[in-house]
Design a protein around this motif. Sequence first.
Motif: not given
Ligand code: CTP
Length: 233
Positions: A11, A13, A16-18, A25, A88, A211
Amino acid sequence: MENKKVYAIILAAGTGSRMGADITKQKMLLCGRSVISRTVGTFYECDCIDGIVVVGRRDELEFLKNELSSYAGKIHAVVAGGSTRFESAKAGFGALPDGVTHIAIHDGARPLVTEGIIKAVVNAAEIHGAATDATPIYDTVKRVDNNGFIRETLDRSTLLGARTPQAFSYEIYAKALESAGDGADVTDDNMMAEAVGVSVYAVASDIPNPKITTMSDLKYADFLLKEREKADV
Ligand code: CTP
Ligand code: MG
């Protein structure tokens, strides 16, 4: 088990908001190689993985195909994900070829996963139907009330932090996805299997498999990778 066909669903998609960076990422570099290339590369090297589905953002599909071209021999598809991790995962599952018997779902943002962890989790899923990578918790864990006061100390010896990969037989995951509905409360794949009454075997490991969520995680991963590379030579 005869005629096993084990596929990884990676996964990648997310936005990477945080992280607060101007790239996602999956594109960030870790000791000179992208996070997603490291993650997919480890699954590619793993003998117990027959094929890989990568789930990416629609606007990064071309990047992913180029970046992962050296692993094309095992990559079955690179498909667009959805707005949540659950969506996803569902998209990745829908892109599997016929005949897959087991899947291993993994966060693209865990580039430090090792072949040993993958093998152990896949092997446990072949035996038990469902398994997850998990790690001991070294902090003392408290349950707090709505006012922030500690009400209970949990028995640490019975607690593990769930990580990925999380692996399932095809049938179990299909059933779990179906009953999860819109997946509103789903934060990992184990939860969906638990909800349909499946006992997920936790493969406890203290090998770091963090992670990457914030910039300090990226620095920590960079440090761990350098230590591993030093230990390998
Ligand atoms: N992921 C994904 N589809 C999404 C959200 C997350 O495939 N709509 C994937 C991310 O790419 C990541 C994994 O799920 O490899 C874990 O998610 P997280 O660490 O939360 O990544 P992000 O959603 O990219 O980061 P953030 O929440 O900070 O935006
Ligand atoms: Mg997220």
